[in-house]
Scaffold this active site. Structure first.
Site, short mmCIF file in Angstrom:
data_model
loop_
_atom_site.label_atom_id
_atom_site.label_comp_id
_atom_site.label_asym_id
_atom_site.label_seq_id
_atom_site.Cartn_x
_atom_site.Cartn_y
_atom_site.Cartn_z
N GLN A 70 41.54 36.35 46.68
CA GLN A 70 40.11 35.72 46.43
C GLN A 70 39.81 35.11 45.24
OE1 GLN A 70 37.57 35.91 48.69
NE2 GLN A 70 39.03 36.72 50.36
N SER A 71 41.08 34.29 44.90
CA SER A 71 40.84 33.71 43.92
C SER A 71 39.58 32.45 43.66
CB SER A 71 42.07 32.82 43.32
OG SER A 71 41.82 31.66 42.36
#
Length: 336
Positions: A70-71
């Site tokens: 979930q960068s």
């Protein structure tokens, strides 16, 4: 340094009067770097203005971006690279089951058309040889790839938050705000290091307090001074090496980076209900949980003035639906 302009600046400095009242003090203001606008905003936009400035000026044609599933950096890098006509390679690490959830930032990265390589790695910042292997492959294909430091933790990334310090200092002057502390989440440490460097060189009068969401305090007390010294040497600024001057807390990480905690969930819900502002479950939510706990413990005085740097990341909320919303038969509306 070469710089490309993407962010809508200055970002607002807003009173969080309802939250302050609920907590019984201190005075709290939000520095809204979730509203930098490009690719749904966040602190990474400021960093990428300088990082991408260097990449374009030195003729790179491909951007390799490491991060978690979930960068936020992956999302924003992919969008801005598309805007510049660069190739984008995302290398995302974590537990295998996380890759199944294509909501949140992952959904957006698919829409952006980025090439994504998933790496099964714990901790998720340990990519082994995957990054170097990909770089060598791209070079063999005739491309000129640039490997982005994790989280944009480089002198270029720090420069973005030296600039942000100047912006914040001027806003405080115009709004007659005299902050005692600036709270910010620490992941790879680039934003925190840039804010430290900015504070040291600009007589801001506040302490930069970091809430770690991944690394231990001991690790950061060693790593951050190295980052700051390196950045200062390249930016021709004053620095320091004394870890005793750093204000860093690591009690709010939970089980691991990205793992929801009850305190983070409560902080996200509280800020949404009092201020109508969305925090994210990985960075700003845990930072807010830490700040609230320090207020309740009395380590932050009720009469202080505190600025909370909102680093963005709210698209990740959609990947944490099961953690954030618990439904039951009692609270589900029935349609006749």
């Amino acid at each position: 340094m070469p710089r490309l302009r993407f962010a809508q600046l200055p970002t607002p400095l807003e009173e969080a009067a309802n939250l302050s009242k609920y907590l019984g003090g201190p005075r709290i203001l939000f520095k809204r770097d979730d509203l930098t606008a490009s690719a749904l905003g966040g602190n990474k936009v400021r960093k990428l203005e300088f990082i991408l400035g260097r990449i374009v000026s030195e003729g790179y044609d491909t951007l390799i971006v490491p991060g978690g599933y979930q960068s936020n950096m992956a999302r924003i890098s992919a969008a801005l690279a598309n805007k510049l006509g660069l190739n984008v390679e995302l290398v995302l690490g974590g537990a295998p089951e996380e890759a199944i959830n294509n909501n949140g930032n992952l959904l957006l990265e698919h829409l952006l058309g980025a090439n994504i390589t998933y790496v099964n790695t714990v901790p998720r910042w340990d990519f082994g040889s995957a990054l170097d292997d990909l770089k060598e492959k791209l070079q063999a294909d005739g491309l000129k790839p640039y490997l982005l430091p994790l989280g944009g933790s480089s002198p270029e990334g720090m420069a973005g938050y030296v600039e942000a310090t100047l912006e914040l200092k001027e806003q405080c002057r115009l709004q007659s705000v005299k902050p005692d502390r600036l709270f910010v989440a620490i992941g790879s440490g680039g934003t925190y290091s840039g804010l430290l460097l900015g504070a040291l060189n600009n007589d801001v009068g506040y302490e930069v307090t970091g809430i770690s969401v991944s690394r231990t305090r001991d690790y950061l007390l060693e790593k951050v001074p190295e980052n700051v010294d390196h950045g200062a040497s390249l930016l021709d600024m004053k620095s320091f090496s004394a870890s005793s001057r750093l204000s860093i807390y690591d009690e709010y990480i939970g089980d691991s980076y990205g793992a929801m905690t009850d305190e983070c969930k409560e902080a996200i819900q509280l800020v949404a209900k009092t201020e109508g502002v969305f925090l994210d479950p990985v960075y700003s939510g845990k930072c807010m949980a830490g700040m609230i706990d320090l207020i309740q413990k009395g380590e932050v005085g009720r009469k202080e003035t505190v600025i909370f740097l909102h680093t963005g990341g709210w698209p990740a909320l959609f990947a944490y639906e099961s953690d954030l919303i618990k439904t039951s038969a009692a609270n589900v509306a029935k349609i006749a």
